[in-house]
Design an enzyme around this catalytic site. Structure first.
Site, PDB file in Angstrom:
ATOM      1  N   SER A  54       0.668  -1.166  -0.158  1.00 18.59           N
ATOM      2  CA  SER A  54      -0.206  -0.099  -0.081  1.00 18.59           C
ATOM      3  C   SER A  54       0.918   1.209   0.064  1.00 18.59           C
ATOM      4  CB  SER A  54      -1.032   0.019   1.205  1.00 18.59           C
ATOM      5  OG  SER A  54      -1.779  -1.066   1.117  1.00 18.59           O
ATOM      6  N   LYS A 178       0.462 -10.507   6.534  1.00 16.24           N
ATOM      7  CA  LYS A 178       0.870  -9.289   7.056  1.00 16.24           C
ATOM      8  C   LYS A 178      -0.278  -8.712   7.652  1.00 16.24           C
ATOM      9  CE  LYS A 178       2.043  -4.599   6.166  1.00 16.24           C
ATOM     10  NZ  LYS A 178       2.241  -3.282   5.058  1.00 16.24           N
TER      11      LYS A 178
END
Length: 315
Positions: A54, A178
């Site tokens: 991201s 994650k």
């Protein structure tokens, strides 16, 4: 059903960074500072680099740019002798088909693992069964091991619970997660069920780096590593040596700095601080994101950001 007969290896424990990328003023990719950043991270001692997480603005990139950035990172590392630094590729997309294509591209470009977001365009249709089916289908088709990326902020609030992730963890080609949800209870449950050699669990924020280690995480995949990789490596080394008091002092600084950089402007702030302190790149981001203002970047006093930067430059 998976046709794999053997379980794929998980990424080794350590410090991973969702690397930012740098743009020219017209929002085209600026290869020079992007490569400089990859090299500084490697010299800082990171175990691996997440390309197109991201913080790497994955959702803002077209397919050709994704391939280019993976090749750029791998060639930069190899040319500098950092062949052992692992590349994880963010391969999230809004369909199973495109996600698989991105996984295939990642393998061809030199990535060792992929990190897969759950699709969220049709969030209400993403039931537990749909989520399980999606991640298993991707893992079945991916030529390299996959990891589950849980980040409710960018998936319309979809937050995979530990039951869902643990069910996926039994797939022979799904090897880690994650957790950008920063849920320590979830991390602890998962880490207690699987050894990191089978299924590696990483918190997605430096603010919970040490708490994650206490609960059995395999390290960190955190945005703040972009700014201060050596500080993260130092904290990890202190922790592994049993020097917990010193490790926790550094952890506290990182927790404050993690919060502060987010309030300064997130991705744009990280880029601006990197440019200001390490002499490459700029704060440009792709719209609809905003570049962090000079006024925002100046608000480092009392945030531990300056102290961490001073430590980083001394290590």
């Amino acid at each position: 059903m998976s046709t794999q007969s053997k379980r794929s290896p998980a990424p080794p424990p350590g410090i991973y960074v969702p690397a930012v990328i740098f743009y020219n003023e017209d929002e085209t990719i600026d290869d020079g500072p992007t490569a400089d950043h990859v090299l500084r991270l490697a010299k800082g001692g990171v175990t691996g680099i997440l390309v197109q997480g991201s913080n790497g603005e994955a959702q803002h990139l077209i397919r050709e740019e994704r391939i280019h950035l993976l090749k750029l990172a791998r060639s930069t590392l190899d040319a500098a002798g950092f062949n052992n630094v692992i590349i994880i590729a963010g391969t999230g997309a809004q369909t199973t088909r495109e996600t698989i294509v991105f996984c295939q591209d990642a393998a061809a470009a030199g990535a060792a693992f992929t990190l897969v977001l759950t699709p969220s365009t049709w969030a209400k249709n993403m039931t537990k069964d749909a989520i399980l089916r999606f991640h298993r289908a991707v893992a079945d088709a991916s030529p390299i091991p996959t990891m589950i990326y849980n980040f409710p902020t960018v998936t319309a609030g979809i937050d995979l619970d530990s039951d869902t992730i643990s069910a996926l963890a039994t797939h022979p080609n799904i090897v880690g997660t994650k957790l950008s949800c920063a849920n320590i209870g979830k991390l602890h449950r998962l880490a207690s069920l699987f050894p990191p050699s089978q299924f590696a669990v990483y918190p997605g924020a430096s603010a919970v780096f040490a708490p994650g280690l206490l609960c059995g995480s395999a390290g960190i995949i955190g945005a703040l590593v972009n700014l201060v990789p050596k500080c993260h490596v130092r904290m990890y080394e202190l922790w592994l040596k049993g020097e917990r008091e010193e490790a926790m002092k550094l952890q506290a600084m990182m927790a404050h700095a993690d919060w502060a950089t987010g309030r300064m402007g997130g991705i744009g702030a990280l880029k601006g601080l990197i440019s200001k302190n390490f002499g490459y790149g700029n704060g440009h981001v792709r719209g609809p994101l905003f570049e962090a203002s000079e006024e925002a970047l100046a608000k480092t006093e009392g945030t531990f950001v300056l102290e961490l930067l001073e430590l980083e430059k001394s290590l």
